[in-house]
Design an enzyme around this catalytic site. Sequence first.
Site, PDB file in Angstrom:
ATOM      1  N   ARG A  67      19.939 -35.961 -63.304  1.00  0.00           N
ATOM      2  CA  ARG A  67      20.731 -37.129 -62.919  1.00  0.00           C
ATOM      3  C   ARG A  67      19.969 -38.433 -63.093  1.00  0.00           C
ATOM      4  NH1 ARG A  67      22.323 -35.070 -57.254  1.00  0.00           N
ATOM      5  NH2 ARG A  67      21.601 -32.984 -57.747  1.00  0.00           N
ATOM      6  N   GLU A 104      12.487 -26.483 -51.006  1.00  0.00           N
ATOM      7  CA  GLU A 104      12.749 -25.915 -49.686  1.00  0.00           C
ATOM      8  C   GLU A 104      12.472 -24.405 -49.713  1.00  0.00           C
ATOM      9  OE1 GLU A 104      16.394 -27.623 -48.482  1.00  0.00           O
ATOM     10  OE2 GLU A 104      16.127 -27.004 -46.397  1.00  0.00           O
TER      11      GLU A 104
HETATM   12  O1  LIG Z   1      13.606 -35.134 -53.162  1.00  0.00           O
HETATM   13  P1  LIG Z   1      13.879 -33.726 -53.596  1.00  0.00           P
HETATM   14  O2  LIG Z   1      13.986 -32.765 -52.435  1.00  0.00           O
HETATM   15  O3  LIG Z   1      12.922 -33.255 -54.640  1.00  0.00           O
HETATM   16  O4  LIG Z   1      15.348 -33.695 -54.211  1.00  0.00           O
HETATM   17  C1  LIG Z   1      15.852 -34.706 -55.059  1.00  0.00           C
HETATM   18  C2  LIG Z   1      16.176 -34.145 -56.413  1.00  0.00           C
HETATM   19  O5  LIG Z   1      17.210 -33.147 -56.270  1.00  0.00           O
HETATM   20  C3  LIG Z   1      18.250 -33.453 -57.189  1.00  0.00           C
HETATM   21  O6  LIG Z   1      18.024 -32.892 -58.437  1.00  0.00           O
HETATM   22  P2  LIG Z   1      18.314 -31.374 -58.808  1.00  0.00           P
HETATM   23  O7  LIG Z   1      17.004 -30.629 -58.755  1.00  0.00           O
HETATM   24  O8  LIG Z   1      19.433 -30.856 -57.964  1.00  0.00           O
HETATM   25  O9  LIG Z   1      18.709 -31.446 -60.331  1.00  0.00           O
HETATM   26  P3  LIG Z   1      19.854 -32.169 -61.209  1.00  0.00           P
HETATM   27  O10 LIG Z   1      19.540 -33.636 -61.241  1.00  0.00           O
HETATM   28  O11 LIG Z   1      19.667 -31.540 -62.536  1.00  0.00           O
HETATM   29  O12 LIG Z   1      21.189 -31.884 -60.572  1.00  0.00           O
HETATM   30  C4  LIG Z   1      18.190 -34.959 -57.323  1.00  0.00           C
HETATM   31  O13 LIG Z   1      18.829 -35.392 -58.513  1.00  0.00           O
HETATM   32  C5  LIG Z   1      16.719 -35.235 -57.315  1.00  0.00           C
HETATM   33  O14 LIG Z   1      16.130 -35.124 -58.590  1.00  0.00           O
HETATM   34  N1  LIG Z   2      22.259 -33.873 -50.336  1.00  0.00           N
HETATM   35  C1  LIG Z   2      22.079 -34.090 -51.654  1.00  0.00           C
HETATM   36  N2  LIG Z   2      23.065 -34.607 -52.402  1.00  0.00           N
HETATM   37  C2  LIG Z   2      22.882 -34.815 -53.722  1.00  0.00           C
HETATM   38  N3  LIG Z   2      21.755 -34.523 -54.368  1.00  0.00           N
HETATM   39  C3  LIG Z   2      20.739 -34.009 -53.663  1.00  0.00           C
HETATM   40  N4  LIG Z   2      19.495 -33.631 -54.028  1.00  0.00           N
HETATM   41  C4  LIG Z   2      18.867 -33.158 -52.938  1.00  0.00           C
HETATM   42  N5  LIG Z   2      19.660 -33.225 -51.866  1.00  0.00           N
HETATM   43  C5  LIG Z   2      20.845 -33.755 -52.289  1.00  0.00           C
END
Ligand SMILES: O=P(O)(O)OC[C@H]1O[C@H](OP(=O)(O)OP(=O)(O)O)[C@H](O)[C@@H]1O
Ligand SMILES: Nc1ncnc2[nH]cnc12
Length: 179
Positions: A67, A104
């Site tokens: 994202r 986590e």
């Molecule tokens: O602060 P954190 O606990 O590390 O979480 C935040 C991350 O989690 C989500 O990505 P995700 O790994 O879900 O991947 P995506 O962007 O491909 O959906 C979000 O876009 C951040 O990159």
């Molecule tokens: N609650 C949340 N919503 C969207 N993206 C996330 N990435 C980690 N936690 C999230």
Amino acid sequence: MSNELNARIGQVILDNLREIPDFPEPGVLFRDITPLLANGEAFGKLIDELAEHYRGKIDAVAGLESRGFILAAPLAVKLGLGMITIRKAGKLPGPVIGVDYELEYGTARMEVRPEAIHEGQRVLIIDDVLATGGTAAAAVELVRALGAEVAGVTVLLELAGLNGRDRLPGLLVESGVTF
Ligand SMILES: O=P(O)(O)OC[C@H]1O[C@H](OP(=O)(O)OP(=O)(O)O)[C@H](O)[C@@H]1O
Ligand SMILES: Nc1ncnc2[nH]cnc12
């Protein structure tokens, strides 16, 4: 908490945000930015405001897969800068450097091509959400390992209860909206 970035982009984010309970698993309130992306006027305003906020202060924009890519690419173009892709393990062809980090449950790994980052560059790291901070902290480690400076970590949404800032000590961490 109010700050300059919040004043620029907080409202446009809140006006276009979707919240989905129990996704992707029970107990998680998922904050979805896709309505913001689908609203051309709102997305344009977001990128314009980010560009004005960081103009002249950074040399490159690093997006965190996936994202973060959606935000980093138009911001970099708007500022006339290059975009760096910091990717999940195994996605970038070598050579790469990588950092493992804790989720986590279990671990993950972020990687970058060393040639993508130059020594002394001021790199802005951008993503949609700061939760536990593990992803952003891994990106900071990668940028620094290549001799560049982290100019800041910017997210649209900060989930303050998960204390992601604690994993980014001494850094400028700016968010559009804090929950
Ligand atoms: O602060 P954190 O606990 O590390 O979480 C935040 C991350 O989690 C989500 O990505 P995700 O790994 O879900 O991947 P995506 O962007 O491909 O959906 C979000 O876009 C951040 O990159
Ligand atoms: N609650 C949340 N919503 C969207 N993206 C996330 N990435 C980690 N936690 C999230």
